[in-house]
Design a protein around this motif. Structure first.
Motif, PDB file in Angstrom:
ATOM      1  N   ASP A   1      32.174  47.940   4.699  1.00 30.54           N
ATOM      2  CA  ASP A   1      30.955  48.758   4.710  1.00 30.54           C
ATOM      3  C   ASP A   1      30.629  49.303   6.094  1.00 30.54           C
ATOM      4  OD1 ASP A   1      30.671  48.285   2.032  1.00 30.54           O
ATOM      5  OD2 ASP A   1      29.079  46.793   2.234  1.00 30.54           O
ATOM      6  N   PHE A   2      31.233  48.738   7.127  1.00 33.03           N
ATOM      7  CA  PHE A   2      30.945  49.148   8.508  1.00 33.03           C
ATOM      8  C   PHE A   2      32.145  49.847   9.151  1.00 33.03           C
ATOM      9  CE2 PHE A   2      28.114  45.690   7.491  1.00 33.03           C
ATOM     10  CZ  PHE A   2      26.894  46.104   8.007  1.00 33.03           C
ATOM     11  N   SER A   3      33.091  50.319   8.338  1.00 33.59           N
ATOM     12  CA  SER A   3      34.331  50.878   8.878  1.00 33.59           C
ATOM     13  C   SER A   3      34.312  52.399   9.013  1.00 33.59           C
ATOM     14  CB  SER A   3      35.516  50.465   7.998  1.00 33.59           C
ATOM     15  OG  SER A   3      35.372  50.987   6.678  1.00 33.59           O
ATOM     16  N   SER A   4      33.232  53.052   8.620  1.00 37.23           N
ATOM     17  CA  SER A   4      33.176  54.514   8.696  1.00 37.23           C
ATOM     18  C   SER A   4      33.037  54.980  10.141  1.00 37.23           C
ATOM     19  CB  SER A   4      32.004  55.051   7.873  1.00 37.23           C
ATOM     20  OG  SER A   4      32.149  54.712   6.511  1.00 37.23           O
ATOM     21  N   ILE A   5      33.703  56.111  10.453  1.00 35.71           N
ATOM     22  CA  ILE A   5      33.614  56.690  11.792  1.00 35.71           C
ATOM     23  C   ILE A   5      32.143  56.974  12.131  1.00 35.71           C
ATOM     24  CG2 ILE A   5      34.312  58.617  13.259  1.00 35.71           C
ATOM     25  CD1 ILE A   5      36.599  56.775  12.386  1.00 35.71           C
ATOM     26  N   GLY A   6      31.737  56.596  13.328  1.00 36.68           N
ATOM     27  CA  GLY A   6      30.371  56.832  13.787  1.00 36.68           C
ATOM     28  C   GLY A   6      29.425  55.668  13.582  1.00 36.68           C
ATOM     29  N   THR A   7      29.876  54.620  12.870  1.00 35.54           N
ATOM     30  CA  THR A   7      29.024  53.450  12.636  1.00 35.54           C
ATOM     31  C   THR A   7      28.827  52.686  13.943  1.00 35.54           C
ATOM     32  OG1 THR A   7      29.862  53.236  10.382  1.00 35.54           O
ATOM     33  CG2 THR A   7      28.774  51.294  11.335  1.00 35.54           C
ATOM     34  N   GLU A   8      27.597  52.327  14.237  1.00 31.23           N
ATOM     35  CA  GLU A   8      27.304  51.554  15.447  1.00 31.23           C
ATOM     36  C   GLU A   8      27.324  50.067  15.132  1.00 31.23           C
ATOM     37  OE1 GLU A   8      24.452  52.221  19.222  1.00 31.23           O
ATOM     38  OE2 GLU A   8      23.345  51.674  17.405  1.00 31.23           O
ATOM     39  N   VAL A   9      28.009  49.313  15.979  1.00 27.40           N
ATOM     40  CA  VAL A   9      28.051  47.861  15.862  1.00 27.40           C
ATOM     41  C   VAL A   9      27.753  47.288  17.249  1.00 27.40           C
ATOM     42  CG1 VAL A   9      29.718  47.964  13.964  1.00 27.40           C
ATOM     43  CG2 VAL A   9      30.542  47.711  16.314  1.00 27.40           C
ATOM     44  N   PHE A  10      27.609  45.955  17.299  1.00 22.66           N
ATOM     45  CA  PHE A  10      27.249  45.315  18.560  1.00 22.66           C
ATOM     46  C   PHE A  10      28.191  44.134  18.821  1.00 22.66           C
ATOM     47  CE2 PHE A  10      23.625  47.459  16.835  1.00 22.66           C
ATOM     48  CZ  PHE A  10      23.068  48.106  17.934  1.00 22.66           C
ATOM     49  N   ALA A  11      28.809  44.134  20.014  1.00 23.85           N
ATOM     50  CA  ALA A  11      29.736  43.080  20.398  1.00 23.85           C
ATOM     51  C   ALA A  11      29.033  42.055  21.267  1.00 23.85           C
ATOM     52  CB  ALA A  11      30.918  43.674  21.148  1.00 23.85           C
ATOM     53  N   GLU A  12      29.250  40.792  20.956  1.00 25.14           N
ATOM     54  CA  GLU A  12      28.639  39.727  21.738  1.00 25.14           C
ATOM     55  C   GLU A  12      29.527  39.407  22.942  1.00 25.14           C
ATOM     56  OE1 GLU A  12      26.224  35.944  20.366  1.00 25.14           O
ATOM     57  OE2 GLU A  12      28.384  35.573  20.209  1.00 25.14           O
ATOM     58  N   VAL A  13      29.002  39.661  24.125  1.00 26.01           N
ATOM     59  CA  VAL A  13      29.726  39.407  25.373  1.00 26.01           C
ATOM     60  C   VAL A  13      28.811  38.643  26.317  1.00 26.01           C
ATOM     61  CG1 VAL A  13      30.896  40.442  27.360  1.00 26.01           C
ATOM     62  CG2 VAL A  13      31.098  41.509  25.105  1.00 26.01           C
ATOM     63  N   ARG A  14      29.168  37.399  26.596  1.00 29.76           N
ATOM     64  CA  ARG A  14      28.388  36.531  27.494  1.00 29.76           C
ATOM     65  C   ARG A  14      26.915  36.478  27.083  1.00 29.76           C
ATOM     66  NH1 ARG A  14      31.723  39.434  31.110  1.00 29.76           N
ATOM     67  NH2 ARG A  14      33.368  38.144  32.045  1.00 29.76           N
ATOM     68  N   GLY A  15      26.700  36.345  25.791  1.00 35.75           N
ATOM     69  CA  GLY A  15      25.345  36.198  25.291  1.00 35.75           C
ATOM     70  C   GLY A  15      24.582  37.489  25.095  1.00 35.75           C
ATOM     71  N   LYS A  16      25.171  38.617  25.479  1.00 33.60           N
ATOM     72  CA  LYS A  16      24.516  39.913  25.298  1.00 33.60           C
ATOM     73  C   LYS A  16      25.190  40.680  24.163  1.00 33.60           C
ATOM     74  CE  LYS A  16      23.129  40.473  30.150  1.00 33.60           C
ATOM     75  NZ  LYS A  16      23.216  41.348  31.340  1.00 33.60           N
ATOM     76  N   LYS A  17      24.423  41.526  23.498  1.00 34.28           N
ATOM     77  CA  LYS A  17      24.945  42.364  22.424  1.00 34.28           C
ATOM     78  C   LYS A  17      25.156  43.781  22.978  1.00 34.28           C
ATOM     79  CE  LYS A  17      24.701  39.056  19.355  1.00 34.28           C
ATOM     80  NZ  LYS A  17      23.508  38.871  18.549  1.00 34.28           N
ATOM     81  N   LEU A  18      26.422  44.167  23.131  1.00 32.75           N
ATOM     82  CA  LEU A  18      26.753  45.464  23.702  1.00 32.75           C
ATOM     83  C   LEU A  18      27.073  46.463  22.594  1.00 32.75           C
ATOM     84  CD1 LEU A  18      29.122  44.342  26.624  1.00 32.75           C
ATOM     85  CD2 LEU A  18      26.632  44.614  26.626  1.00 32.75           C
ATOM     86  N   PRO A  19      26.483  47.659  22.643  1.00 38.49           N
ATOM     87  CA  PRO A  19      26.703  48.639  21.577  1.00 38.49           C
ATOM     88  C   PRO A  19      28.098  49.251  21.641  1.00 38.49           C
ATOM     89  CG  PRO A  19      25.362  49.599  23.325  1.00 38.49           C
ATOM     90  CD  PRO A  19      25.539  48.153  23.674  1.00 38.49           C
ATOM     91  N   MET A  20      28.699  49.415  20.463  1.00 40.00           N
ATOM     92  CA  MET A  20      29.982  50.089  20.313  1.00 40.00           C
ATOM     93  C   MET A  20      29.909  50.959  19.073  1.00 40.00           C
ATOM     94  SD  MET A  20      32.732  47.061  21.227  1.00 40.00           S
ATOM     95  CE  MET A  20      33.885  48.183  22.039  1.00 40.00           C
ATOM     96  N   VAL A  21      30.781  51.944  18.998  1.00 38.03           N
ATOM     97  CA  VAL A  21      30.784  52.833  17.846  1.00 38.03           C
ATOM     98  C   VAL A  21      32.191  52.929  17.281  1.00 38.03           C
ATOM     99  CG1 VAL A  21      31.146  54.917  19.252  1.00 38.03           C
ATOM    100  CG2 VAL A  21      30.036  55.104  17.009  1.00 38.03           C
TER     101      VAL A  21
END
Length: 384
Positions: free
Chosen positions: A349-369
């Motif tokens: 459900d989150f695999s479409s081009i342009g979908t925003e997700v958030f990566a957990e890096v050292r306790g922070k959630k960094l935005p990715m698309v």
């Protein structure tokens, strides 16, 4: 993978194998690390970033002699290999190479490989970490009239980049007539080499199987050209990632099917269409059902970072509501792209081009698309 991950993926107590070019790497000041059972160069004096950029702009030389080189002999060699992969091997033309992967009964990927038809035999290159299991896998059930030869006396070099053809043509102009995925036995410095116009960087270039005894002489000749620099495993990883190429054991493995891995293009049409050669490979029922129904729980996607920090393998991914939706399988800062790039598996459900997700890096959630791969254009030479 980061340089640190490349240098720490094996036990330091493991007895490491050496490629025929090991002494030359040491002479050239390479930083040597354990990788796939070998001591391999991760970087040289230029450093990973400059090596990466040099390969994109000129020509980079890679030692990939740790890879497994095999030959299959016999009239039924193509039929025997085709029974193990969802790829058309029987109709592979002489002088052509094709990407393939071994599958298991669950549809998972055991390894990916390159197969070349040299007319009197099939030449197969498999991943270093998988070569022992691949050899055993091929040998199981191999008909008596097909012989598997494990090549122990050849090195493997890759010359990659926009100047690669110009450089190699100085040794034999015939290489300039080749196009992407062509392969031929070509004389270089008076030695017969098996040359394919292919590689793992997304750039134009060649892979060269050369007798081990002549490998250093060929490498030194190529390095004497002003366009050429040694390139280590660190830049090899960032180059392939920018161009959307999977690394076995990270982006694909026994738990991922080709459909989940977005490798449908790697399944030849005769093996998935209705017809006498459809299926017939391990896990065919699972894979063909996924193709038909498009029903998979997760998909491999490309991700672009919207901040400066690289997102590494193993980072968990979340949606805007803080629900965990996937995991990063490869990640780095892309020197050519100029921003973080990654591959990941996310819920479909989150695999479409342009979908925003958030990566957990050292306790922070960094935005990715979610971004279409490759992240930078592939520059394979397909003819003028």
């Amino acid at each position: 993978m980061s340089v640190n991950e490349l240098s720490s993926n094996e036990s330091p107590s493991q007895e490491l194998l050496l490629t025929p070019l090991h002494a030359l790497h040491v002479e050239m000041g390479a930083k040597m690390v354990p990788f796939a059972g070998y001591e391999m160069p991760v970087q040289y004096a230029l450093g990973v970033r400059k090596e990466h950029i040099h390969c994109r702009q000129a020509a980079g030389l890679f030692d990939v002699s740790h890879m497994g080189q095999l030959r299959l002999h016999g009239a039924n060699a193509a039929k025997a290999l085709e029974a193990l992969v969802p790829v058309d091997i029987i109709d592979l033309p002489v002088g052509k190479q094709r990407y393939a992967f071994f599958t298991n009964d669950q549809g998972g990927i055991l390894d990916d490989l390159m197969v070349t038809n040299f007319g009197d035999h099939l030449f197969v290159v498999v991943n270093a970490a998988c070569k022992d299991q691949d050899i055993a896998h091929i040998q199981t059930g191999l008909p008596n009239d097909v012989l598997l030869e494990v090549i122990e006396d050849r090195a493997l070099l890759a010359l990659q980049g926009p100047k690669a053809a110009e450089v190699l043509a100085r040794l034999n102009p015939a290489v300039g007539q080749m196009v992407f995925m062509d392969a031929a036995a070509i004389e270089l410095l008076g030695v017969e080499c098996l040359v394919s116009r292919s590689g793992y960087t997304g750039e134009d270039g060649y892979e060269i199987s050369v007798p081990a005894a002549d490998a250093e002489r060929l490498a030194r000749q190529l390095l004497s050209q002003e366009e050429v620099e040694w390139i280590g495993l660190g830049a090899r990883d960032s180059l392939r990632l920018e161009c959307g190429l999977c690394l076995y054991g990270h982006d694909i493995d026994t738990t991922t099917t080709p459909v989940e891995a977005s490798l449908l293009w790697g399944i030849s049409k005769p093996r998935r269409a209705d017809g006498e050669r459809a299926g017939g490979f391990p896990g065919a029922d699972v894979i063909l059902d996924q193709i038909k129904t498009k029903d998979v729980a997760c998909k491999r996607v490309g991700l672009l970072g919207l901040s400066k920090a690289p997102v590494r393998e193993g980072s968990r991914l979340f949606d805007a509501d803080n629900n965990e939706i996937g995991v990063v399988t490869s990640g780095t800062f892309g020197p050519t792209k100029g921003q973080p790039v990654a591959m990941a598996y996310v819920q479909s459900d989150f695999s479409s081009i342009g979908t925003e997700v958030f990566a957990e890096v050292r306790g922070k959630k960094l935005p990715m698309v979610v971004e279409k791969m490759p992240f930078v254009p592939q520059n394979y030479f397909r003819g003028k």
